[in-house]
Design an enzyme around this catalytic site. Structure first.
Site, PDB file in Angstrom:
ATOM      1  N   HIS A 130       5.502  60.578  27.098  1.00  9.39           N
ATOM      2  CA  HIS A 130       4.497  60.375  26.071  1.00  9.39           C
ATOM      3  C   HIS A 130       2.881  60.749  26.326  1.00  9.39           C
ATOM      4  O   HIS A 130       2.504  60.459  27.438  1.00  9.39           O
ATOM      5  CB  HIS A 130       4.552  58.951  25.440  1.00  9.39           C
ATOM      6  CG  HIS A 130       6.010  58.610  25.296  1.00  9.39           C
ATOM      7  ND1 HIS A 130       6.712  58.690  24.037  1.00  9.39           N
ATOM      8  CD2 HIS A 130       7.001  57.908  25.964  1.00  9.39           C
ATOM      9  CE1 HIS A 130       7.881  58.394  24.154  1.00  9.39           C
ATOM     10  NE2 HIS A 130       8.053  57.829  25.443  1.00  9.39           N
ATOM     11  N   ASP A 186       3.721  60.319  17.749  1.00 14.02           N
ATOM     12  CA  ASP A 186       3.896  59.299  18.644  1.00 14.02           C
ATOM     13  C   ASP A 186       2.878  58.462  19.024  1.00 14.02           C
ATOM     14  O   ASP A 186       2.071  59.037  19.893  1.00 14.02           O
ATOM     15  CB  ASP A 186       4.658  60.124  19.664  1.00 14.02           C
ATOM     16  CG  ASP A 186       5.079  59.427  21.049  1.00 14.02           C
ATOM     17  OD1 ASP A 186       5.150  58.006  20.803  1.00 14.02           O
ATOM     18  OD2 ASP A 186       5.535  60.071  21.988  1.00 14.02           O
TER      19      ASP A 186
END
Lengths: 578, 578
Positions: B385, B212
């Site tokens: 994130h 990610d």
């Protein structure tokens, strides 16, 4: 505080024809609920002085609008009383409304410093048909008399040279308006703000200070342009290949730095973009850019020099679709494109709303092998507005009785007011009203935020139209943008009241008509059914109510198309009798 | 590195019907040039496994588009080979495309953890006509076999519980896909990411890591949700009046915290907003929200409790026009409005593009006497994130040979790649291709970024239409949005070829027809002139070329209207012969 009994004047919309010198009124018409369209009215007795006439760029939902300007109703009604318009500096949010409104308010004299005047006249060239302006040059040491106002100026720092603050003296008291400002002790190609002059004001019992709130949310001091210059210098020093610098064409101070650095590092400077070029021309003519003539080359010569000997300066740091930078990046520029190894410097902040396009631009640049240096990575951009410490310093220097935060949204101005309170302004002496709300000072110098409001609504400029686009047109544009339109036209026989031939459908932004025959045919059939039912029902000799029938068609087809597509185009039924 | 001779396979669009087990192909179809519409294809021999089927919200210029999904052409063509779709967590950018595409790719089994499964099924309820899904629940300890893939999972932290990373084992090598992740050692209502399991993978010679990249620009470590919880706790402790908390309805972890804090501080929690309510329902049912039933009240009961005993939780922290918070603020909510003294908490970041509307919302709240607490003022929001240190930690734990940064724009992934290099991944082993570009590993585990690309263009969803809105319709919408449309209809006598009666004009989003009679009449006259000239000229018995005449009218009126208004509406001439 020796607060005395306040004598309140009755203020109403229908003011008498003669005006008392016993009150001084301050009316910020724009710039209190937005960044932009700055304009403040000062009224004393029969005299009006206006500070700034700016525009604002539209918000996303104001589709097709070029920009928004302050509401002029009050000034138009009182145009005979206007003694002058003072412009604090040459940015569009302070000068942009001039061509659209100045003749509607009787073309009063405009007072501006040299560079500001040049920017105003340059913009006026784009509005040739609008008549000429009456702009008078002021120097920062001048004192001018505008009716019962005695006006002086003081130098402040901003991202464009020749920026001023304004001192308005009346028999009731003295008001100071900062304009856009920051304190920069080491500006580039400019003098530091005239702190001594501002400090002298502080010994005079200033009645009120109108001060720039744009950066009231930012902590600490603003950054000096010389820090930016040094950082840019480092980049020039460490770059072997071509440099492409993108910034706003209005950031004259930054453009100065780039020109001087290009010269220092033996690079040629090619400038492109219409407003960038004309701004540079003006600034060079007036001596605000001190680089040799030989440093500048035409963009057409850009391929005559090695990459290591070149800087390209252009607008487009916001990722605007039509900008010069975008054309260079997309390979649509006539003379150049991105070279592998180019260093692209974004020397400006990102205006809220543009983040996504700037991100896209950075991506494309990386894909093409360029390096990107962005203001978040290092100090290569400084705002032109004072941060919290600058704002407190201004209040401490001027020492006003009243603080009127201007140039900012309500939230920013509220924060600015709290800063004022933290350095000694009384809470009740901070006025954070809304656009158009009148602030009145009586002969004793007691101020009051009235409930009286002058018209201050948005005036939208779209092409040649000023104020002719209203909410209906905007709402239609929003609907058209979302799901397009669907026009269906039926010819009716005047005698039989029957549909002649096939109805015609024209559609845009909704579906491909050619790929959706079934849907279109079903819509035509529904129209015919509705006409038939409506006309046969009322066939007692009276004329059918075509408006009613059209509304039925609009409703029916609107629902039908939504059910089939989950889209809501504007449905426009047209019935023509022949 | 023992790099061996690479045997390159010829890859062409027309692949043979049988597939070699000698290659393992990884094809990220979406999520490499944007945030959103994540979907990656894994191909080994005859077997395909898909990870995630997400959507992306449209950019500003994609007018009227609901969202954008990955291109399915490749999967449609190869649907017989799909062994399963694995969904990493329940957010729309990972599950949102399912209802639109799953039946077009043969309705393969979907594998998801409990909460993810519930979110998928909940969304499917909004697409009743689309048939049922085949969703199978997986636990994080499960091992499943999908054709020649052996698949395992590991727990990661995100802003929604039950998020997983995926391990795909093949005879060629093992690939790890992180999904959206951060490392949180003290999450709220969730376990820390399973670092031990991830570390064990590191001892296995992992071929490639897909990781990610969303926060690859952010320095340091991500913030733990327990820090956010503690800050929110302080706000609850110090607030005497009502609390209104706005966040995304997808931030289940944050919603958990609010519910638990409401209970702790003896406040009732009223939740409003369709998706917020249904998400809370799902999370409570599955035990992800551990507050007593009596803590929750219906929004209709909101006036039965004192302000000091209430929390309202709703979506709208982006300033969205139709959100519950906006309704409350604008006085359009059925049961409540802003009270003076309310504290409004924006517990989410601002999505780029929404800054201006959020600023407007904050202004209105301040004007109404509310206090606003925003994530920039204190730590009341954490991204889901991993920041740069999280990303490096993941790479160090997994120790892959190849790094494939996913979930991010090119620039973010490039930065992610550089982070990888800084912890020992070879530069040539970082693959930052574009959407659809094929990565192929040969039987020796040598990877290569091929030039081969599978279709990966944007597929736009608008109402019920998937992919039927193309560039023409979008361009029309952009033009309509800017300056509206101007339809002019003329009836022509079939015999005389003359215009019958007056042409009719229908216009939307351009000008008020009723206030611009002169312009409209001039336009009608120009049409009549053009028709007359064109038909009399060619009156040698041949039929007039109506298409040519319509084009002349379009050009002429377009120029005329622009000259008069500086606006460019879409001009639609309609000619009907009777």
């Amino acid at each position: 505080m020796t607060q005395q009994k306040t004598t309140t004047r009755k203020s109403s919309a229908s003011r008498p024809a003669t005006f008392s010198k016993q009150t001084l009124r301050v009316i910020p018409v724009g710039g209190l609920e937005e960044i932009g369209r700055n304009m403040t009215i000062f009224e004393h007795g029969n005299d009006i002085v206006v500070v700034d006439l700016g525009l604002m760029f539209p918000e996303e939902e104001m589709m097709g609008i070029d920009y928004i300007i302050p509401n002029m109703e009050y000034l138009e009604k009182n145009k005979k009383r206007i003694r002058g318009v003072i412009i604090t500096h040459g940015h569009f949010d302070h000068i942009g409304a001039i061509p659209h409104v100045i003749h509607r308010i009787g073309n009063p004299p405009i007072y501006a410093t040299e560079l500001t005047k040049a920017m105003i006249l340059k913009r006026q060239e784009d509005f040739k048909g609008q008549g000429s302006l009456n702009v008078r040059t002021i120097r920062k040491i001048d004192r001018i008399v505008l009716g019962s106002f005695k006006v002086e100026f003081f130098h402040v720092n901003h991202t464009i040279p020749d920026s001023i603050g304004v001192v308005l003296r009346t028999s009731i008291g003295t008001i100071v308006h900062t304009g856009d400002f920051k304190f920069d002790h080491s500006p580039v190609g400019d003098a530091p703000a005239d702190i001594s002059k501002i400090a002298r004001l502080g010994s005079e019992d200033i009645l009120a200070l109108l001060s720039d709130s744009t950066n009231a949310q930012e902590e600490g001091y603003s950054i000096s342009e010389s820090v930016i210059r040094d950082n840019l210098d480092q980049i020039f020093l460490n770059t072997r290949k071509r440099l492409v610098v993108a910034t706003f064409s209005s950031l004259i101070s930054r453009i100065q730095q780039i020109a001087e650095l290009a010269e220092k590092h033996g690079r040629k400077l090619a400038i492109d973009g219409y407003s960038m070029k004309s701004n540079v021309e003006i600034a060079r003519e007036l001596g605000y850019i001190n680089a040799r003539r030989s440093t500048f080359i035409d963009i057409r010569q850009v391929n005559d020099y090695a990459d290591s000997k070149l800087v390209i300066l252009c607008p487009g740091a916001q990722g605007e679709g039509n900008s010069t930078l975008m054309k260079i990046v997309n390979g649509e520029h006539r003379y150049t494109q991105i070279h592998k190894g180019d260093t692209v410097i974004f020397s400006s902040s990102v205006i809220p709303g543009n983040e996504r396009s700037v991100q896209g631009l950075k991506d494309t640049l990386y894909m093409k092998g360029a390096e990107v240096i962005h203001y978040k990575m290092m100090g290569i951009h400084a705002s032109g507005h004072g941060n919290q410490e600058d704002l407190k310093m201004m209040i401490n220097l001027v020492r006003p009785k009243y603080l009127i935060p201007v140039h900012g949204t309500y939230y920013m101005r509220k924060l600015h007011g709290k800063l004022g309170e933290s350095v000694g302004i009384l809470e009740k002496n901070v006025f954070t009203g809304v656009n158009g709300q009148v602030i009145e000072f009586d002969y004793r110098g007691n101020g009051k935020l009235l409930t009286e409001k002058v018209p201050s609504s948005y005036v939208m400029v779209d092409g040649l139209g000023v104020g002719d686009v209203g909410n209906v047109v905007l709402r239609d544009r929003q609907m058209l943008a979302k799901d397009g339109m669907f026009t269906i036209i039926a010819i009716i026989d005047r005698k039989t009241k029957k549909v002649v031939g096939e109805p015609q459908v024209t559609s845009r932004g909704f579906i491909y008509v050619k790929e959706n025959f079934d849907l279109v045919n079903a819509a035509k059939k529904r129209l015919k059914d509705i006409v038939m039912k409506s006309t046969s029902k009322g066939s007692n000799g009276t004329e059918p109510n075509w408006n009613y029938i059209k509304n039925s068609i609009r409703d029916d087809l609107g629902k039908f198309l939504f059910q089939k597509t989950k889209r809501r185009p504007i449905v426009l039924p047209v019935i023509i009798e022949v």
